[in-house]
Design a protein around this motif. Structure first.
Motif, PDB file in Angstrom:
ATOM      1  N   THR A 406       4.543   7.547   2.403  1.00 53.72           N
ATOM      2  CA  THR A 406       6.530   6.828   1.809  1.00 53.72           C
ATOM      3  C   THR A 406       6.273   5.592   0.915  1.00 53.72           C
ATOM      4  OG1 THR A 406       7.519   7.351   3.874  1.00 53.72           O
ATOM      5  CG2 THR A 406       8.808   5.716   2.988  1.00 53.72           C
ATOM      6  N   LEU A 407       5.317   5.137   1.209  1.00 55.14           N
ATOM      7  CA  LEU A 407       5.621   3.517   0.647  1.00 55.14           C
ATOM      8  C   LEU A 407       4.669   4.040  -0.772  1.00 55.14           C
ATOM      9  CD1 LEU A 407       3.695   0.817   3.018  1.00 55.14           C
ATOM     10  CD2 LEU A 407       6.416   0.882   1.215  1.00 55.14           C
ATOM     11  N   LEU A 408       3.690   5.160  -0.962  1.00 53.23           N
ATOM     12  CA  LEU A 408       3.411   5.482  -2.636  1.00 53.23           C
ATOM     13  C   LEU A 408       4.172   6.322  -3.066  1.00 53.23           C
ATOM     14  CD1 LEU A 408      -0.626   6.306  -1.634  1.00 53.23           C
ATOM     15  CD2 LEU A 408       0.550   4.217  -3.186  1.00 53.23           C
ATOM     16  N   ASN A 409       5.074   6.809  -2.338  1.00 53.37           N
ATOM     17  CA  ASN A 409       6.100   7.950  -3.250  1.00 53.37           C
ATOM     18  C   ASN A 409       7.908   6.783  -3.113  1.00 53.37           C
ATOM     19  OD1 ASN A 409       4.745   9.888  -3.292  1.00 53.37           O
ATOM     20  ND2 ASN A 409       4.535  10.277  -1.177  1.00 53.37           N
ATOM     21  N   ASN A 410       7.680   5.770  -3.318  1.00 55.09           N
ATOM     22  CA  ASN A 410       8.808   5.075  -3.114  1.00 55.09           C
ATOM     23  C   ASN A 410       9.857   5.296  -4.577  1.00 55.09           C
ATOM     24  OD1 ASN A 410      11.296   3.143  -2.283  1.00 55.09           O
ATOM     25  ND2 ASN A 410       9.937   1.221  -3.140  1.00 55.09           N
ATOM     26  N   ASP A 411      10.271   5.324  -4.881  1.00 54.15           N
ATOM     27  CA  ASP A 411      10.867   5.732  -5.617  1.00 54.15           C
ATOM     28  C   ASP A 411      11.287   4.192  -7.035  1.00 54.15           C
ATOM     29  OD1 ASP A 411      11.457   8.263  -5.935  1.00 54.15           O
ATOM     30  OD2 ASP A 411      13.496   8.190  -5.183  1.00 54.15           O
ATOM     31  N   GLY A 412      11.517   2.676  -6.269  1.00 55.10           N
ATOM     32  CA  GLY A 412      11.756   1.531  -6.570  1.00 55.10           C
ATOM     33  C   GLY A 412      10.728   0.995  -6.732  1.00 55.10           C
ATOM     34  N   LYS A 413      10.817  -0.489  -6.457  1.00 56.41           N
ATOM     35  CA  LYS A 413       9.429  -1.116  -6.833  1.00 56.41           C
ATOM     36  C   LYS A 413       8.632  -1.040  -6.493  1.00 56.41           C
ATOM     37  CE  LYS A 413       8.534  -6.426  -7.813  1.00 56.41           C
ATOM     38  NZ  LYS A 413       9.818  -7.792  -7.734  1.00 56.41           N
ATOM     39  N   PRO A 414       7.420  -1.016  -6.325  1.00 61.52           N
ATOM     40  CA  PRO A 414       6.250  -1.423  -5.821  1.00 61.52           C
ATOM     41  C   PRO A 414       6.335  -1.190  -4.796  1.00 61.52           C
ATOM     42  CG  PRO A 414       5.736  -0.314  -7.562  1.00 61.52           C
ATOM     43  CD  PRO A 414       6.434  -1.056  -7.885  1.00 61.52           C
ATOM     44  N   ILE A 415       5.789  -1.412  -3.299  1.00 58.96           N
ATOM     45  CA  ILE A 415       5.500  -2.444  -2.580  1.00 58.96           C
ATOM     46  C   ILE A 415       3.956  -2.269  -2.076  1.00 58.96           C
ATOM     47  CG2 ILE A 415       6.034  -2.813   0.296  1.00 58.96           C
ATOM     48  CD1 ILE A 415       8.795  -1.350  -0.325  1.00 58.96           C
ATOM     49  N   ARG A 416       3.324  -3.651  -2.034  1.00 57.91           N
ATOM     50  CA  ARG A 416       1.998  -3.071  -1.966  1.00 57.91           C
ATOM     51  C   ARG A 416       1.495  -2.628  -0.511  1.00 57.91           C
ATOM     52  NH1 ARG A 416      -1.718  -8.963  -1.324  1.00 57.91           N
ATOM     53  NH2 ARG A 416      -3.831  -8.050  -1.476  1.00 57.91           N
ATOM     54  N   ILE A 417       0.205  -1.929  -0.411  1.00 54.28           N
ATOM     55  CA  ILE A 417       0.470  -1.783   0.653  1.00 54.28           C
ATOM     56  C   ILE A 417      -0.731  -2.512   1.993  1.00 54.28           C
ATOM     57  CG2 ILE A 417      -1.135   0.236   1.654  1.00 54.28           C
ATOM     58  CD1 ILE A 417       1.204   1.147  -0.292  1.00 54.28           C
ATOM     59  N   VAL A 418      -0.204  -2.983   2.848  1.00 54.07           N
ATOM     60  CA  VAL A 418      -1.158  -4.065   3.709  1.00 54.07           C
ATOM     61  C   VAL A 418      -0.660  -3.469   4.941  1.00 54.07           C
ATOM     62  CG1 VAL A 418      -1.217  -5.979   2.142  1.00 54.07           C
ATOM     63  CG2 VAL A 418       1.054  -5.334   3.462  1.00 54.07           C
ATOM     64  N   PRO A 419      -1.021  -3.772   6.197  1.00 52.10           N
ATOM     65  CA  PRO A 419      -0.706  -3.671   7.262  1.00 52.10           C
ATOM     66  C   PRO A 419       0.817  -3.808   7.819  1.00 52.10           C
ATOM     67  CG  PRO A 419      -3.309  -4.305   7.486  1.00 52.10           C
ATOM     68  CD  PRO A 419      -2.256  -4.845   5.517  1.00 52.10           C
ATOM     69  N   ALA A 420       1.398  -5.124   7.248  1.00 50.01           N
ATOM     70  CA  ALA A 420       2.735  -5.727   7.556  1.00 50.01           C
ATOM     71  C   ALA A 420       3.083  -4.558   6.669  1.00 50.01           C
ATOM     72  CB  ALA A 420       3.097  -6.591   7.162  1.00 50.01           C
ATOM     73  N   SER A 421       3.075  -4.372   5.781  1.00 55.84           N
ATOM     74  CA  SER A 421       4.349  -3.387   5.241  1.00 55.84           C
ATOM     75  C   SER A 421       4.282  -2.035   5.801  1.00 55.84           C
ATOM     76  CB  SER A 421       4.307  -3.108   3.725  1.00 55.84           C
ATOM     77  OG  SER A 421       2.675  -2.511   3.096  1.00 55.84           O
ATOM     78  N   THR A 448      -5.752  -0.622   2.679  1.00 51.83           N
ATOM     79  CA  THR A 448      -5.216  -1.800   2.273  1.00 51.83           C
ATOM     80  C   THR A 448      -5.303  -1.758   1.141  1.00 51.83           C
ATOM     81  OG1 THR A 448      -4.823  -2.975   4.405  1.00 51.83           O
ATOM     82  CG2 THR A 448      -5.765  -4.520   2.625  1.00 51.83           C
ATOM     83  N   GLU A 449      -4.302  -2.535   0.122  1.00 50.21           N
ATOM     84  CA  GLU A 449      -4.757  -2.438  -1.899  1.00 50.21           C
ATOM     85  C   GLU A 449      -5.071  -4.100  -1.958  1.00 50.21           C
ATOM     86  OE1 GLU A 449      -1.577  -0.352  -5.132  1.00 50.21           O
ATOM     87  OE2 GLU A 449      -0.405  -1.486  -3.315  1.00 50.21           O
ATOM     88  N   ASP A 450      -5.753  -4.061  -2.482  1.00 51.45           N
ATOM     89  CA  ASP A 450      -5.994  -5.372  -3.274  1.00 51.45           C
ATOM     90  C   ASP A 450      -4.743  -6.029  -4.039  1.00 51.45           C
ATOM     91  OD1 ASP A 450      -7.212  -5.480  -6.216  1.00 51.45           O
ATOM     92  OD2 ASP A 450      -8.555  -3.272  -4.770  1.00 51.45           O
ATOM     93  N   ILE A 451      -4.878  -6.970  -4.333  1.00 46.59           N
ATOM     94  CA  ILE A 451      -4.391  -7.606  -5.268  1.00 46.59           C
ATOM     95  C   ILE A 451      -3.906  -6.928  -7.051  1.00 46.59           C
ATOM     96  CG2 ILE A 451      -5.512  -9.774  -5.674  1.00 46.59           C
ATOM     97  CD1 ILE A 451      -1.725  -9.558  -5.378  1.00 46.59           C
ATOM     98  N   ASN A 452      -5.407  -6.889  -7.421  1.00 46.05           N
ATOM     99  CA  ASN A 452      -5.238  -6.268  -8.895  1.00 46.05           C
ATOM    100  C   ASN A 452      -4.973  -4.840  -8.897  1.00 46.05           C
ATOM    101  OD1 ASN A 452      -6.321  -8.562  -9.866  1.00 46.05           O
ATOM    102  ND2 ASN A 452      -8.005  -8.099  -9.251  1.00 46.05           N
ATOM    103  N   SER A 453      -4.846  -4.205  -7.927  1.00 44.10           N
ATOM    104  CA  SER A 453      -5.112  -3.229  -7.355  1.00 44.10           C
ATOM    105  C   SER A 453      -3.573  -3.120  -7.428  1.00 44.10           C
ATOM    106  CB  SER A 453      -5.774  -1.672  -6.495  1.00 44.10           C
ATOM    107  OG  SER A 453      -7.084  -1.985  -6.807  1.00 44.10           O
ATOM    108  N   TYR A 454      -2.481  -3.604  -6.687  1.00 44.11           N
ATOM    109  CA  TYR A 454      -1.407  -3.420  -6.640  1.00 44.11           C
ATOM    110  C   TYR A 454      -0.371  -3.816  -8.065  1.00 44.11           C
ATOM    111  CZ  TYR A 454       2.832  -5.285  -5.078  1.00 44.11           C
ATOM    112  OH  TYR A 454       4.482  -5.691  -4.991  1.00 44.11           O
ATOM    113  N   ARG A 455      -1.706  -5.164  -8.435  1.00 42.07           N
ATOM    114  CA  ARG A 455      -0.586  -5.590  -9.753  1.00 42.07           C
ATOM    115  C   ARG A 455      -0.922  -4.279 -10.810  1.00 42.07           C
ATOM    116  NH1 ARG A 455      -3.635 -11.282 -10.367  1.00 42.07           N
ATOM    117  NH2 ARG A 455      -2.332 -12.056  -8.746  1.00 42.07           N
ATOM    118  N   ILE A 456      -1.444  -3.386 -11.299  1.00 45.34           N
ATOM    119  CA  ILE A 456      -1.665  -1.992 -12.436  1.00 45.34           C
ATOM    120  C   ILE A 456      -0.649  -1.449 -11.124  1.00 45.34           C
ATOM    121  CG2 ILE A 456      -2.964  -0.554 -12.399  1.00 45.34           C
ATOM    122  CD1 ILE A 456      -5.240  -2.394 -12.284  1.00 45.34           C
TER     123      ILE A 456
END
Length: 499
Positions: A406-421, A448-456
């Motif tokens: 669901t998070l990866l297919n989200n149409d809006g602004k990406p949300i970082r993949i971490v346990p809380a999200s 869990t997505e590291d910060i650089n992968s999330y930024r990219i």
């Protein structure tokens, strides 16, 4: 400093005001929004109980006349949740909202450990929603609709419905009450019985009083004494103030429909000696849910204003008689020793039941001797696990995988993949992150997505969005659209690699 603040609508929660401000400004980044509203990086975690409001007030336009206590009183539900707390406790809660507190306000008002939980989603009245859009051009989240136990809109007397916006202590985003999240055409409205409607509307009138009228606070001891006085009047307590618990529980259950008590998170098992009503009327210092205070007052045939307008309460009346024991002390002791010998291995609680009258006498007249000869309470056996952790682990693993999709297919602004999200996307509480869920945790750590992968990922999304909207994208535009700000040189170099 903020250049403007949206008009504060009647009964609007502060979360809704910030959401409308965000939409008016065209902001995408939550971090940028918080900086703009609070003048710095300040946490706004709770939907209903915001903190650091002093910073928000300081950051309002110079001509603003809004005062922090006005904001708390009229645009948060705190008056309801502190209504039955002492003046000092209420002041501590309000200070926490103004200056910030290490813990959540939910914990301070007793919600965190209560069996009466907050709503999972923000609620809306279909008729209010339509009227708002006709007269205001938009709708908003009302605090009276978010009060625990609110099933109806007091104004229109129609059932409230859940929106798609979660009501939590960890806000993901600020979302306005619009058609995207209040899909009224496709929502099935619950049909409650007329009796449930009558009871809940009466409950809501008391809620209205606590939210908008009452500013009095009473100590818990006064409230308990008040309840005893009223129960005595209904012959549910003795003249001395001892409660007839069985009669009280039976009368309470007969007054309220079982369905209504379930809806109000206050079901009662009359055979359970630890049901909430038995514990509620005991004289202890534990916080009680305001919902249950109102249920008890309603059962007693009282308005909540009756309690707060009352200036005196008697409560229990201690006995002044000095009756001499009929039996000799030695005779009583002998009987108690024999009772212990005849019931080897019995706990004090069991001995109390077996020798009911004798136990009461010994406690009243010979307590020191009782403590010396009566066996100590045995340690409770470890409770058997009521949770099948293997089964829960499999279920949580499935939910986690679905949430990541669901998070990866989200149409809006990406949300970082971490346990809380992932937990929030799965729509579950904090037990989802329990350490006993080994397979789930193994998966969470793996994805869990590291910060650089999330930024990219955010950069690629921002480029795609801008290309679709305007056919081109500059480094600066991508930085702002993705919410990085325009001064981060490291991000700038990364964006250049993908343009």
């Amino acid at each position: 400093m903020m250049n403007f603040l949206p008009i504060l609508y009647e009964d609007e929660v502060l979360y809704s005001v910030v959401a409308r401000y965000k939409r008016m400004c065209g902001m995408i980044s939550k971090t940028a929004l918080i900086r703009d509203v609070f003048g710095g990086k300040t946490a706004f975690k709770s939907t209903l109980f915001p903190q650091h409001l002093n910073k928000l007030i300081e950051n309002l336009p110079c001509n603003s006349k809004i005062e922090v206590h006005e904001l708390i009183r009229n645009h948060t539900p705190i008056n309801f949740y502190t209504a039955f707390l002492s003046n000092q406790h209420s002041k501590t809660v309000v200070d926490g909202m103004i200056k910030g507190k290490g813990t959540g306000i939910e914990a301070l008002v007793g919600i965190a450990g209560s069996k009466v939980k907050l709503n999972d989603y923000l609620k809306v009245c279909p008729k209010c929603f339509i009227e708002d859009n006709e007269h205001l051009g938009e709708s908003y989240w009302r605090r009276s609709h978010q009060i625990v136990g609110a099933l109806f809109c007091l104004k229109h007397e129609v059932p409230l419905v859940n929106s798609k916006v979660g009501c939590s202590d960890n806000i993901v985003d600020f979302i306005c009450a619009d058609e995207d999240v209040c899909d009224l055409e496709n929502i099935l409205i619950t049909n409650y019985s007329e009796e449930i409607k009558r009871l809940n509307l009466k409950y809501l009138r008391n809620v209205f009083y606590l939210l908008n009228v009452n500013e009095e606070r009473k100590d818990l001891s006064f409230i308990n004494n008040y309840y005893i006085d009223r129960l005595r009047e209904k012959n549910l307590a003795s003249k001395s103030g001892n409660l007839y618990i069985k009669d009280l529980v039976t009368a309470f259950v007969n007054y309220y429909p079982i369905e209504y008590l379930n809806l109000m998170q206050s079901a009662i098992d009359i055979n359970n000696e630890t049901n909430w009503l038995r514990l509620f009327v005991r004289n202890n210092n534990k916080n009680r849910s305001p919902l249950r205070h109102l249920l008890l007052l309603e059962f007693l045939g009282l308005e909540v204003a009756d309690l707060f307008n009352c200036s005196s309460a008697v409560g229990r009346i201690p006995s002044k008689s000095n009756r001499k024991p009929i039996y000799e002390l030695s005779e009583r002791r002998s009987k108690w020793i024999k009772l212990i010998q005849d019931n080897q291995g019995a706990t004090r609680a069991e001995l109390k039941v077996i020798g009911k009258g004798l136990h009461t006498w010994i406690i009243a007249h010979d307590r020191i001797w009782y403590e010396e000869v009566t066996p100590k309470i045995r340690k409770r056996e470890n409770k058997k696990a009521v949770i099948d952790w293997n089964q829960r682990d499999e279920e949580c693993l499935r939910l986690a995988k679905e949430a990541v999709k669901t998070l990866l297919n989200n149409d809006g602004k990406p949300i970082r993949i971490v346990p809380a999200s992932i937990r929030r996307a799965a729509g579950v509480k904090r037990w989802f992150l329990h350490k006993k869920l080994s397979k789930t945790w193994e998966y969470l750590l793996a994805v869990t997505e590291d910060i650089n992968s999330y930024r990219i990922r955010k950069i690629k999304w921002a480029i795609a969005e801008l290309m679709e909207k305007q056919g081109k994208a500059t480094v600066y535009q991508v930085q702002l659209y993705a919410g990085f700000g325009g001064n981060n040189k490291e991000i700038k170099l990364t964006i250049e690699q993908f343009l």
